[in-house]
Design a protein around this motif. Structure first.
Motif, PDB file in Angstrom:
ATOM      1  N   HIS B  32      17.455 126.506 -23.468  1.00 20.21           N
ATOM      2  CA  HIS B  32      17.559 125.053 -23.300  1.00 20.21           C
ATOM      3  C   HIS B  32      17.895 124.672 -21.861  1.00 20.21           C
ATOM      4  CE1 HIS B  32      18.553 120.890 -24.494  1.00 20.21           C
ATOM      5  NE2 HIS B  32      19.556 121.005 -23.645  1.00 20.21           N
ATOM      6  N   TYR B  33      18.961 125.241 -21.336  1.00 22.02           N
ATOM      7  CA  TYR B  33      19.473 124.799 -20.033  1.00 22.02           C
ATOM      8  C   TYR B  33      18.714 125.397 -18.847  1.00 22.02           C
ATOM      9  CZ  TYR B  33      23.492 122.573 -22.283  1.00 22.02           C
ATOM     10  OH  TYR B  33      24.295 121.750 -23.045  1.00 22.02           O
ATOM     11  N   VAL B  34      18.259 126.623 -18.982  1.00 20.43           N
ATOM     12  CA  VAL B  34      17.580 127.286 -17.858  1.00 20.43           C
ATOM     13  C   VAL B  34      16.062 127.098 -17.949  1.00 20.43           C
ATOM     14  CG1 VAL B  34      17.170 129.494 -16.693  1.00 20.43           C
ATOM     15  CG2 VAL B  34      19.440 128.952 -17.609  1.00 20.43           C
ATOM     16  N   LEU B  36      14.171 125.160 -19.978  1.00 25.01           N
ATOM     17  CA  LEU B  36      13.646 123.798 -20.135  1.00 25.01           C
ATOM     18  C   LEU B  36      14.227 122.825 -19.113  1.00 25.01           C
ATOM     19  CD1 LEU B  36      13.547 123.643 -24.028  1.00 25.01           C
ATOM     20  CD2 LEU B  36      11.581 123.668 -22.495  1.00 25.01           C
ATOM     21  N   LEU B  37      15.565 122.733 -19.028  1.00 22.41           N
ATOM     22  CA  LEU B  37      16.156 121.771 -18.088  1.00 22.41           C
ATOM     23  C   LEU B  37      16.065 122.250 -16.641  1.00 22.41           C
ATOM     24  CD1 LEU B  37      19.358 120.331 -19.823  1.00 22.41           C
ATOM     25  CD2 LEU B  37      17.129 119.244 -19.483  1.00 22.41           C
ATOM     26  N   GLY B  38      15.981 123.572 -16.429  1.00 23.18           N
ATOM     27  CA  GLY B  38      15.795 124.075 -15.079  1.00 23.18           C
ATOM     28  C   GLY B  38      17.067 124.353 -14.296  1.00 23.18           C
ATOM     29  N   LEU B  39      18.201 124.473 -14.976  1.00 18.02           N
ATOM     30  CA  LEU B  39      19.411 124.897 -14.267  1.00 18.02           C
ATOM     31  C   LEU B  39      19.245 126.345 -13.813  1.00 18.02           C
ATOM     32  CD1 LEU B  39      22.192 123.244 -16.485  1.00 18.02           C
ATOM     33  CD2 LEU B  39      21.594 122.647 -14.126  1.00 18.02           C
ATOM     34  N   VAL B  40      20.043 126.740 -12.809  1.00 10.41           N
ATOM     35  CA  VAL B  40      19.933 128.078 -12.217  1.00 10.41           C
ATOM     36  C   VAL B  40      21.033 128.969 -12.786  1.00 10.41           C
ATOM     37  CG1 VAL B  40      20.020 129.365 -10.044  1.00 10.41           C
ATOM     38  CG2 VAL B  40      19.023 127.049 -10.103  1.00 10.41           C
ATOM     39  N   GLU B  41      20.678 130.195 -13.156  1.00 10.28           N
ATOM     40  CA  GLU B  41      21.663 131.131 -13.696  1.00 10.28           C
ATOM     41  C   GLU B  41      22.405 131.815 -12.555  1.00 10.28           C
ATOM     42  OE1 GLU B  41      20.173 133.517 -16.896  1.00 10.28           O
ATOM     43  OE2 GLU B  41      21.669 135.091 -16.572  1.00 10.28           O
ATOM     44  N   LEU B  62      28.447 124.514 -14.999  1.00  6.92           N
ATOM     45  CA  LEU B  62      28.414 124.546 -16.453  1.00  6.92           C
ATOM     46  C   LEU B  62      28.637 125.987 -16.906  1.00  6.92           C
ATOM     47  CD1 LEU B  62      27.899 122.772 -18.993  1.00  6.92           C
ATOM     48  CD2 LEU B  62      25.502 123.466 -18.858  1.00  6.92           C
ATOM     49  N   VAL B  63      29.651 126.193 -17.753  1.00  7.71           N
ATOM     50  CA  VAL B  63      29.931 127.507 -18.308  1.00  7.71           C
ATOM     51  C   VAL B  63      29.707 127.434 -19.809  1.00  7.71           C
ATOM     52  CG1 VAL B  63      31.637 129.356 -18.573  1.00  7.71           C
ATOM     53  CG2 VAL B  63      31.668 127.906 -16.520  1.00  7.71           C
ATOM     54  N   MET B 252      19.276 105.251 -13.804  1.00  5.54           N
ATOM     55  CA  MET B 252      18.291 105.603 -14.816  1.00  5.54           C
ATOM     56  C   MET B 252      18.814 106.825 -15.558  1.00  5.54           C
ATOM     57  SD  MET B 252      14.524 104.821 -13.254  1.00  5.54           S
ATOM     58  CE  MET B 252      14.910 105.331 -11.579  1.00  5.54           C
ATOM     59  N   PHE B 253      18.530 106.884 -16.855  1.00 10.82           N
ATOM     60  CA  PHE B 253      19.153 107.927 -17.676  1.00 10.82           C
ATOM     61  C   PHE B 253      18.195 108.498 -18.712  1.00 10.82           C
ATOM     62  CE2 PHE B 253      19.192 105.655 -21.657  1.00 10.82           C
ATOM     63  CZ  PHE B 253      19.196 104.317 -21.286  1.00 10.82           C
ATOM     64  N   LEU B 254      18.508 109.702 -19.146  1.00 10.48           N
ATOM     65  CA  LEU B 254      17.915 110.305 -20.338  1.00 10.48           C
ATOM     66  C   LEU B 254      18.994 111.175 -20.958  1.00 10.48           C
ATOM     67  CD1 LEU B 254      15.290 110.933 -22.053  1.00 10.48           C
ATOM     68  CD2 LEU B 254      15.177 113.039 -20.700  1.00 10.48           C
ATOM     69  N   TYR B 255      19.232 111.005 -22.271  1.00  9.49           N
ATOM     70  CA  TYR B 255      20.219 111.816 -22.972  1.00  9.49           C
ATOM     71  C   TYR B 255      19.519 112.883 -23.792  1.00  9.49           C
ATOM     72  CZ  TYR B 255      23.635 108.288 -21.658  1.00  9.49           C
ATOM     73  OH  TYR B 255      24.436 107.437 -20.935  1.00  9.49           O
ATOM     74  N   VAL B 256      19.941 114.132 -23.572  1.00 10.32           N
ATOM     75  CA  VAL B 256      19.344 115.286 -24.229  1.00 10.32           C
ATOM     76  C   VAL B 256      20.439 116.018 -24.996  1.00 10.32           C
ATOM     77  CG1 VAL B 256      18.167 117.479 -23.782  1.00 10.32           C
ATOM     78  CG2 VAL B 256      17.639 115.482 -22.377  1.00 10.32           C
ATOM     79  N   ARG B 257      20.122 116.506 -26.192  1.00 11.89           N
ATOM     80  CA  ARG B 257      21.089 117.289 -26.982  1.00 11.89           C
ATOM     81  C   ARG B 257      20.722 118.759 -26.908  1.00 11.89           C
ATOM     82  NH1 ARG B 257      23.690 113.725 -30.634  1.00 11.89           N
ATOM     83  NH2 ARG B 257      25.190 115.430 -30.956  1.00 11.89           N
ATOM     84  N   ASP B 258      21.707 119.643 -26.754  1.00  9.58           N
ATOM     85  CA  ASP B 258      21.402 121.076 -26.705  1.00  9.58           C
ATOM     86  C   ASP B 258      21.414 121.650 -28.135  1.00  9.58           C
ATOM     87  OD1 ASP B 258      23.940 121.860 -27.537  1.00  9.58           O
ATOM     88  OD2 ASP B 258      24.542 122.694 -25.595  1.00  9.58           O
TER      89      ASP B 258
END
Lengths: 331, 331, 331, 331
Positions: B32-34, B36-41, B62-63, B252-258
């Protein structure tokens, strides 16, 4: 004005559909077009790579074939039905121009012909269907290239080339560039079949040569992103011109060079031209807003460098540009 | 008005810096986070995943820690220097609030404290440096998340919580929401240290609970692209609200659920608030443009669902919301 | 490295807040800044025009004053409270630098001082409040300028100027440029107070002169739109450089010249720097990606032309640049 | 499948070209379409307002005529030449459908006909030329509407309507929606002549009624901006649905209602369909991604409300929808 209306034809050319280029290193080309620009790989044969763009459901819009030197094997155009091929064959023969059927992988019966300038053309009616990636947003990469838009060629005699495509193949002119002479000369012509600004552009220059393949992207931020991507990959030398907006066509553009020097234009934001009474728009070759609406000049290499054509394994001889006028360049 | 000026403090909280969440399936969270959302590990330990955003040079924002049930272990805040930790420790003790030093991987000495509402806070001054990916545009994925922006919490008594963060920790209010009663009650407060709209938002609701972690993206097209990506992955159920524009904050916003229901807000386009004489902006809880400037109502789940906190392995008891007023919801 | 940490001060400079420029034709300037760029007119006096940007609630970020010749009267900085003014006055006097109180319309008590390079600075704590236009989207025009972001100056001795702003005024460095000499020289420094890349940039050049005023826009399409607007108005000569992305700061930029030659940078997309342990980022003056990440060179005029300062009605004498190195320019 | 190939015709319909709507307050309509949406006023007569979009060189794409009640007078289609009108007239008469020539201001000879569902159609070959505003970026306002794209109608019997437009007028289907019954029924069809997704959409519903006029904008940020503009003008009630992305057509959309309830779709990002062997794309009426790719449901009013047609001053009688199936709606 030197612009002709499109003559009626007994065949129907739908649109420009592909270019077949020779490249010297398929892996390097793949890294450029697939990994960086984000085109989709449809097939990989022993000596060739077949690529398509995200919305395309036909097999390929760009064929890259391994060879000793970079060149252009063919410009591909889709026709409406198989019968059109026979009519085109007869038409080319009437005109005394070579036209033969060739076998092409992943597409139906294909007519290979040569135009009076020496450009190798291929006409086909059917291509293998492939999965449309348009809504696979999770796989979008690079410039988010949607589809092939046009082919742009340098020719020694734009007027003669324009006359051929208008009179003999039914292409219509959307915009054109003239010299400012008392007796204005046609310096460039944007010609189309599909109803936007162009399928084929003809520009004055030593030729015939392929100046670039135009690929459609969604918006201006795609142009910014692809500049960032090439820069991040330390390949800024491949960013030749832009991003900017053309006065002629109104499109936003970015010109990118591949590892062999073949040029791609990432292009977006032109307009509809399918009205039969659409009045071609005239530009002066000296209008600085024509080439870049914002006044930026193009670099000299953009005017001088292009890809040469090959016919039966032989380079197509190059004729010197008929007109000496050249727009201002960056100095 | 029920808003207080920030009291001076002998320590300096710089900004909100991370959230530590427990998740039930690290692989699903990583996807989900890496992916799809594109966060870096930044790191993967036996039981945790440490993530950062593209511009961040500190180890994590984010941990995600493997656990039996989803919850929130801590909200992390960066302070200006190690000495601030001692001053904060003394301050919490003076206030009769728990404050102990804990060992946290990849960051320096860390003070773990609890606020009067029961929210677990962590204060640190140093984190391991990591490579900044800001200019690795060739690696950008998903929503192109730039940095953590804020933490948004539901609390039973917004007025009391606001008073604590303003008086005791020196947070300033940028915007706030009141009821329309003759004696207006504070329904929500957006509080900051770093000089934009917020580091910490407090909203009326059964709490304390973490409503969402706010992540900064570059522009509105990033919100559109991430909707397309989740839809292409057949995960539209994770798109809870938006894209839209908040009246309050103008972002501007978008709310996403993990996969565990933890909520992320992709957020962009607020404004600067570092002027000390910045006048907090008031909104009525009944102003439809407050929550979505365009008039869209939020779904009920957005108001009711949030992530509970854990302290010493125990869920932090939830108090009922002090105010009954609730904005209009989509019905 | 020649970069100094910010020294603690007994006053608090919040941010760069305005520039006061003299112009030769207020109407022409108004057409440029209001009609084309889209700044908001806060007031018009007999001899001056006061402008602000869309999110700003303070009276002005740009003052244009009618005069015989174009110049720069002052660079304005906001401080945290009135007491800071007294502390700054004492500090400048201790340093043997001129510092006097002046009356300025639409703002509170103002301290006018001169830095060692000769740049006229104004410090104020209060400005008249004005309506925030941030959510008056129906009135947005031009480049949609959100706020003033920074001031960029050419100085003869960057090292000396940097030392003054770091040691004496508490500015912090986010990024800097050095020569490649064995004994590297500081060629430019980006310094801030507010927590993004800069409030004040110092670049090597004949000076002191104001190179440009930086204005924040929302995204890259705003840069494209303003190019289109100037081109449509047949004012492409005002588009000096860009759009592009800076390597240094990572921001997207466009440089525009006003009718008197004063330069504005439309700027967006830098990052947060408020962490006290933020490590300044080094660039070589010869790194082509530093100035334009995409490899584009800046035009020579961008390096040579800037606006001179005035002090007590006299031009501030210009010193030759201490360093001879200059980045590659477009040729 | 219930989809038919387009039959050959002896006339050539180029594209959908205009809608003529009656409105109850021309000033209110002008404020909506010109001041807010940003359409260009081509002419204002005693009882009508003629509007065009930015790239259009023909006189009008929307005619608003003062009347007692809101309705739709005609849907306009451009044909390739004057001779086509005679061929169409003969064709309609052969089919026993009314077809008469009418005088229309600002356009050439016009054939007014009625389709089997009762929809009033107008065919014309020539319209007065007007200045193209495409490159007058200094005059762009509102949503930056480029051109009319399509007309969307609710009809009681989609299968019958589709058969008429495919067999009798040569329209081709790009995408369509079916019920999931063992014997699937055609619920909606997107039909085109110009080579993109549609000129005319037919949807199951009480009809015939005009559901909306589709207008092309450049990109998704145009949709966000127009939401902001309507909200700033305190007209959020005119924002009916979106912004979002359609699964069917892949276009981004925003639906806006005018003061009389007439609906406009701001639309961008579909794809090319001019290949004669283009395979129509099937969707199930129950596929939630069909209507909004992101899973958002449309509000009930979007399914129930539409504009009725008038023929010879009389309302065209409405038939109940043949199919009862309806996609999920927001509840």
């Amino acid at each position: 004005m030197p612009i002709l209306p499109a003559s009626p034809t007994d065949f129907n050319i739908i649109r420009s559909a592909y270019a077949e280029l020779t490249v010297t290193d398929l892996e390097a080309s793949r890294a450029h077009y697939v990994d960086l620009l984000g085109l989709v790989e449809s097939a990989r044969t022993e000596d060739a790579l077949y690529l398509r763009a995200l919305e395309e459901r036909q097999h390929h819009c760009l064929v890259l074939r391994q060879a000793q030197r970079p060149a252009v094997n063919a410009l591909g155009f889709k026709v409406s039905c198989e019968e059109d091929l026979g009519r085109l064959e007869a038409h080319f023969r009437r005109l005394g121009l070579p036209a033969v059927y060739v076998q092409k992988e992943f597409q139906g019966r294909t007519l290979r012909a040569r135009d009076p300038q020496g450009m190798p053309l291929e006409f086909f009616h059917r291509m293998d269907p492939v999965e449309r990636m348009l809504q696979r947003f999770d796989l979008y990469r690079g410039a988010h290239v949607m589809r092939i838009d046009h082919l742009n060629c340098m020719v020694a005699d734009v007027q003669a080339a324009h006359d051929f495509y208008a009179r003999q193949l039914g292409f219509r002119v959307s915009e054109y560039t003239e010299t400012d002479a008392a007796d204005p000369q046609l310096w460039a012509a944007w010609m189309h079949r599909k109803g936007n600004v162009h399928d084929l552009a003809l520009m004055n220059g030593d030729g015939p040569r392929l100046h670039h393949v135009g690929m459609w992207v969604e918006n201006g931020l795609d142009l910014i992103r692809i500049c960032d991507i090439f820069a991040a990959a330390h390949l800024t030398d491949r960013l030749e011109r832009g991003p900017g907006r053309h006065g002629l066509s109104n499109a936003m553009f970015l010109y990118v060079r591949d590892p062999d020097g073949h040029r791609t234009e990432l292009y977006t934001g032109d307009y509809q031209t399918m009205d039969p009474d659409f009045e071609p728009i005239r530009w002066s070759v000296n209008d600085v807003r024509r080439q870049t609406f914002w006044g930026h000049k193009a670099p000299e290499c953009w005017f001088l460098e292009a890809s040469e054509f090959v016919w039966n394994g032989e380079p197509v001889p190059r004729q010197p540009a008929r007109l000496s006028e050249r727009p201002a360049i960056a100095t």
